[in-house]
Design a protein around this motif. Structure first.
Motif, PDB file in Angstrom:
ATOM      1  N   SER A 422      20.232  26.963  16.839  1.00 40.98           N
ATOM      2  CA  SER A 422      19.695  26.759  15.276  1.00 40.98           C
ATOM      3  C   SER A 422      20.589  25.778  14.799  1.00 40.98           C
ATOM      4  O   SER A 422      19.746  24.733  14.170  1.00 40.98           O
ATOM      5  CB  SER A 422      19.747  28.227  14.501  1.00 40.98           C
ATOM      6  OG  SER A 422      19.121  29.004  15.046  1.00 40.98           O
ATOM      7  N   HIS A 423      21.675  25.531  14.890  1.00 41.12           N
ATOM      8  CA  HIS A 423      22.567  24.607  14.080  1.00 41.12           C
ATOM      9  C   HIS A 423      22.282  23.086  14.817  1.00 41.12           C
ATOM     10  O   HIS A 423      21.997  22.134  14.085  1.00 41.12           O
ATOM     11  CB  HIS A 423      24.180  24.972  14.270  1.00 41.12           C
ATOM     12  CG  HIS A 423      24.372  25.888  13.121  1.00 41.12           C
ATOM     13  ND1 HIS A 423      24.583  25.570  11.783  1.00 41.12           N
ATOM     14  CD2 HIS A 423      24.812  27.185  13.477  1.00 41.12           C
ATOM     15  CE1 HIS A 423      24.812  26.873  11.199  1.00 41.12           C
ATOM     16  NE2 HIS A 423      25.110  27.844  12.378  1.00 41.12           N
ATOM     17  N   GLU A 424      22.156  23.458  15.886  1.00 43.44           N
ATOM     18  CA  GLU A 424      21.883  22.121  16.940  1.00 43.44           C
ATOM     19  C   GLU A 424      20.519  21.588  16.487  1.00 43.44           C
ATOM     20  O   GLU A 424      20.242  20.278  16.388  1.00 43.44           O
ATOM     21  CB  GLU A 424      21.880  22.185  18.293  1.00 43.44           C
ATOM     22  CG  GLU A 424      23.387  22.549  18.678  1.00 43.44           C
ATOM     23  CD  GLU A 424      24.561  21.419  18.736  1.00 43.44           C
ATOM     24  OE1 GLU A 424      24.031  20.242  18.676  1.00 43.44           O
ATOM     25  OE2 GLU A 424      25.721  21.958  18.260  1.00 43.44           O
ATOM     26  N   LEU A 425      19.523  22.351  16.367  1.00 44.31           N
ATOM     27  CA  LEU A 425      17.958  21.934  16.080  1.00 44.31           C
ATOM     28  C   LEU A 425      18.009  21.629  14.711  1.00 44.31           C
ATOM     29  O   LEU A 425      17.275  20.558  14.312  1.00 44.31           O
ATOM     30  CB  LEU A 425      17.143  23.079  16.422  1.00 44.31           C
ATOM     31  CG  LEU A 425      16.941  23.279  17.693  1.00 44.31           C
ATOM     32  CD1 LEU A 425      15.967  24.697  18.018  1.00 44.31           C
ATOM     33  CD2 LEU A 425      16.416  22.279  18.478  1.00 44.31           C
ATOM     34  N   ARG A 426      18.679  22.078  13.831  1.00 45.33           N
ATOM     35  CA  ARG A 426      18.643  21.850  12.404  1.00 45.33           C
ATOM     36  C   ARG A 426      18.980  20.328  12.216  1.00 45.33           C
ATOM     37  O   ARG A 426      18.473  19.682  11.179  1.00 45.33           O
ATOM     38  CB  ARG A 426      19.231  22.885  11.400  1.00 45.33           C
ATOM     39  CG  ARG A 426      18.401  24.171  11.235  1.00 45.33           C
ATOM     40  CD  ARG A 426      18.791  24.704  10.183  1.00 45.33           C
ATOM     41  NE  ARG A 426      20.021  25.433   9.975  1.00 45.33           N
ATOM     42  CZ  ARG A 426      20.723  26.114   9.166  1.00 45.33           C
ATOM     43  NH1 ARG A 426      20.075  26.355   8.243  1.00 45.33           N
ATOM     44  NH2 ARG A 426      21.987  26.523   9.144  1.00 45.33           N
ATOM     45  N   THR A 427      20.166  19.958  12.679  1.00 43.38           N
ATOM     46  CA  THR A 427      20.460  18.818  12.323  1.00 43.38           C
ATOM     47  C   THR A 427      19.735  17.556  12.664  1.00 43.38           C
ATOM     48  O   THR A 427      19.498  16.765  11.835  1.00 43.38           O
ATOM     49  CB  THR A 427      21.944  18.576  13.295  1.00 43.38           C
ATOM     50  OG1 THR A 427      22.956  19.502  12.672  1.00 43.38           O
ATOM     51  CG2 THR A 427      22.656  17.008  13.062  1.00 43.38           C
ATOM     52  N   PRO A 428      19.206  17.459  13.938  1.00 43.52           N
ATOM     53  CA  PRO A 428      18.103  16.495  14.049  1.00 43.52           C
ATOM     54  C   PRO A 428      16.906  16.680  12.977  1.00 43.52           C
ATOM     55  O   PRO A 428      16.055  15.551  12.662  1.00 43.52           O
ATOM     56  CB  PRO A 428      17.851  16.451  15.559  1.00 43.52           C
ATOM     57  CG  PRO A 428      18.116  17.763  16.055  1.00 43.52           C
ATOM     58  CD  PRO A 428      19.414  18.063  15.047  1.00 43.52           C
ATOM     59  N   LEU A 429      16.689  17.894  12.945  1.00 44.54           N
ATOM     60  CA  LEU A 429      15.314  18.048  12.470  1.00 44.54           C
ATOM     61  C   LEU A 429      15.544  17.630  10.608  1.00 44.54           C
ATOM     62  O   LEU A 429      14.452  17.120  10.200  1.00 44.54           O
ATOM     63  CB  LEU A 429      15.071  19.632  12.435  1.00 44.54           C
ATOM     64  CG  LEU A 429      13.566  20.291  11.514  1.00 44.54           C
ATOM     65  CD1 LEU A 429      12.386  19.211  12.412  1.00 44.54           C
ATOM     66  CD2 LEU A 429      13.322  21.502  11.979  1.00 44.54           C
ATOM     67  N   ASN A 430      16.630  17.765  10.395  1.00 43.19           N
ATOM     68  CA  ASN A 430      16.742  17.439   8.895  1.00 43.19           C
ATOM     69  C   ASN A 430      16.659  16.058   8.732  1.00 43.19           C
ATOM     70  O   ASN A 430      16.214  15.316   7.797  1.00 43.19           O
ATOM     71  CB  ASN A 430      18.320  17.843   8.605  1.00 43.19           C
ATOM     72  CG  ASN A 430      18.265  19.279   7.957  1.00 43.19           C
ATOM     73  OD1 ASN A 430      17.301  20.008   7.731  1.00 43.19           O
ATOM     74  ND2 ASN A 430      19.470  19.820   8.128  1.00 43.19           N
ATOM     75  N   GLY A 431      17.089  15.171  10.040  1.00 41.31           N
ATOM     76  CA  GLY A 431      16.972  14.057   9.981  1.00 41.31           C
ATOM     77  C   GLY A 431      15.526  13.364  10.145  1.00 41.31           C
ATOM     78  O   GLY A 431      15.075  12.618   9.388  1.00 41.31           O
TER      79      GLY A 431
END
Length: 646
Positions: A422-431
């Protein structure tokens, strides 16, 4: 007796001095029968007191009277022939009847037995008569008959009142008389039995056995266990004591039987046999080893499974001590327990059971479950031990523990994976979302083709949906890991409801839904985590909007119930949930219908997260739904959540 003058002299030979004379005088005077002595001419020489009293005279008054004087005139001619017959047959004189005249003129009917006294020359010296009053005989006979009738009434009363059956049969075994008790045994009246042969009441074969036994001449008393058949088909199991009546010339004139009803006893015996058979079948077929032992611990019996469990045959076990089935340390503990129980009555195993270590014939040990029962009867006391080999259960338990530990490890790994991903996906998704917003707002210049704006808007919407799902996954992982810490503070539930309705208002408006709120009564402040309560309401409102068609309605209501608890309801008029799926909708990744995953957005975590967060507040979530009519989700928070001094 006294004699006067010549009469005394005439009677002297009959009363000679010496022992014989004294004996005769005693018999003469004390005899209850009348005795009169007359000379050959018919004049009374002597009369004993009994004869004098019979006629109302004294003995002295009778002495010297002619017999004709005291004889009824119609009977004067009876005496001479009678004494003549006595002279001819002195050995067996025949009595004759005669009437005497009493002193008062009355008549006495009597039986007279004549005899003669002879002198040394053989000449008749006196006439002797033994006289018995028929009246006295009749009175005695009447008294005897009365006593017989009284005795018969007593006998019949006893026969009628007794619970024992009475049965009188004639010599041919035909019923003569029965009492009420026997008739009741056979379910009929006594009259229904009279005149019927014994064979009518016996099943085939029993009559022959009874007759054969009674035919033995040396034994006329017998006891039989008989099954009697009543006229109406009623069956009585009895014990009958038969005896002979009025036996003449070696053949009984009849039979009597005293019959005891053993039907209830027979039924009890049958029930006992059936019960014993049932319990024996249970013991014989039981998988567990079942043993009985006396108070010393000596084995009395063992069932077949004992050989399979312990390796001993039944014959090998009987007579051995129970400690042969235990290792030494277990045997010591068992001995201490039995000694304590026999002394104090304290129960540690009896009626409870416990796990023990048992030992087979070959010395190997295994885990077992021991149950004990105490049989304490008058004159008999024993223990019943039921021993089951729980090795498979222990192995399954061990495998279950290992599986549980493996599942917990896998669940922790899954939770850690979901959290990390979840943390790994949220970082690029926020970008992605950030740059999509920049492009959508055309911050760096206008886009020449307006279609690009639509594409960017779709990228942004899809990214936000994906971010929401990732947030749900992260929230669920946090809950499953037990890392959710509530930030409890005083909150106004009305404010939380209003805030949540504002957040979903735009979505409801786009879906053309009517939003309702029923917060009529004043609600006291709550001690709760406002962020968690908002998450609960937002998940429920989002589901309500998602599954309600255009033109429908959604809403929230809140009240305090009679127990003082907060009851809030999130309702909609949507498509509802099938009844067979209501039990599973709170499971993670489950929606109301499997097909909905293709028609509606979401991954099925909303209700699971809402339920978990509410339960952490001590509350509960309930759902009611009718397919095609809508859904209502009830939130309940306990009274303890309200500020008490508000």
């Amino acid at each position: 007796m006294s004699l006067n003058g010549s009469h005394r002299r005439a009677a002297a030979p009959a009363f000679a001095d010496g022992p014989d004379g004294a004996l005769f005088r005693g018999i003469f005077e004390s005899s209850p029968a009348g005795i009169a002595v007359a000379d050959p001419g018919g004049v009374v020489i002597a009369a004993n007191p009994a004869f004098a009293a019979m006629l109302g005279y004294t003995p002295d008054e009778l002495a010297g009277l002619p017999l004709a004087r005291i004889t009824h005139p119609d009977d004067w001619l009876l005496e001479a022939p009678a004494f003549a017959r006595a002279a001819r047959d002195a050995a067996a004189p025949q009595p004759f009847e005669k009437r005497y005249l009493r002193k008062d003129g009355g008549v006495v009917r009597a039986s007279v037995r004549p005899s003669l006294l002879r002198d040394a020359n053989g000449r008749v010296s006196a006439l002797v008569a033994m006289i018995e009053d028929f009246g006295v005989h009749r009175a005695a006979a009447t008294a005897a008959a009365d006593e017989l009738r009284r005795s018969e009434r007593r006998y019949r009363g006893i026969i009628a009142a007794t619970n024992e059956g009475f049965w009188q049969l004639d010599a041919d075994f035909v019923t003569v008389e029965v009492n009420g008790a026997l008739a009741r045994m056979l379910g009929c009246r006594p009259a229904d039995l009279i005149g019927r042969p014994l064979a009518d009441f016996l099943p085939p074969g029993q009559e022959d056995a009874v007759c054969a036994a009674l035919a033995q001449p040396d034994d006329r008393q017998h006891t039989f266990d008989l099954t009697l058949l009543g006229p109406g088909g009623q069956t009585a199991h009895t014990r009958a004591h038969l005896g002979a009546l009025d036996e003449e010339e070696g053949r009984p004139g009849g039979w009597f039987a005293l019959v005891s009803d053993h039907t209830a006893l027979k039924q009890h015996e049958v029930e006992l046999q059936r019960s014993e058979a049932r319990f024996r079948a249970i013991v014989e077929s039981a998988v567990e080893a079942i043993l009985t032992a006396d108070t010393r611990g000596v084995i009395l019996s063992a069932n077949p499974s004992t050989e399979r469990v312990f390796g001993f045959t039944q014959a090998e076990l009987v007579g051995r001590h129970i400690h042969a089935l235990m290792p030494a340390d277990e045997a010591r503990r068992h001995a201490d327990y039995v000694r304590r129980y026999m002394t104090t009555g304290e129960k540690a195993v009896i009626g409870r059971g416990r796990e023990v270590t048992a030992q087979r014939k070959d010395g190997t040990t295994f885990p077992a479950w021991l149950s004990l029962a105490d049989i304490d009867l008058p004159g008999f006391r024993a223990f019943v031990a039921i021993i089951g080999d729980i090795t498979p259960m222990k192995q399954a338990e061990h495998a279950l523990v290992e599986a549980k530990e493996a599942a917990e490890l896998a669940n922790r790994a899954k939770t850690a994976f979901l959290s990390n991903m979840s943390h790994e996906l949220r970082t690029p998704l926020n970008g992605i979302l950030g740059f999509a917003e920049v492009i959508h707002q055309q911050m760096l210049g206008t886009l020449e083709n307006p279609m690009y704006l639509n594409y960017v808007a779709e990228i942004k919407r899809s990214g936000e949906l994906l971010l929401a799902n990732i947030n749900d996954l992260l929230e669920m992982a946090t809950i499953e890991a037990g890392r959710v810490d509530l930030d409890v503070t005083m909150v106004d539930f009305r404010d939380i409801v209003v805030s949540c309705l504002r957040l979903v208002a735009k979505r409801a408006e786009r879906a053309k839904l009517r939003v309702e709120a029923d917060m009529g009564e004043e609600l006291p402040p709550l001690m709760a985590d406002p962020h968690a309560l908002k998450q609960v309401l937002l998940h429920l409102l989002s589901n309500a909007i998602k599954f309600t068609p255009e033109g429908g309605r959604i809403g929230v209501s809140a009240r305090i119930d009679n127990a003082g608890a907060l009851v809030a309801e999130v309702f909609d008029s949507g498509i509802g949930i099938p009844a067979d799926r209501l039990e599973t909708v709170f499971y993670p990744f489950i929606q109301g219908d499997a097909s909905l995953s293709r028609r509606f957005e979401g991954i099925g975590l909303g209700l699971s997260i809402a339920k978990s967060l509410l339960e952490q507040h001590g509350g509960r979530l309930e759902i009611r739904s009718t397919e095609g009519a809508g859904t209502s989700v009830m939130l309940r928070l306990p009274p303890e959540r309200f500020v008490s001094d508000w």
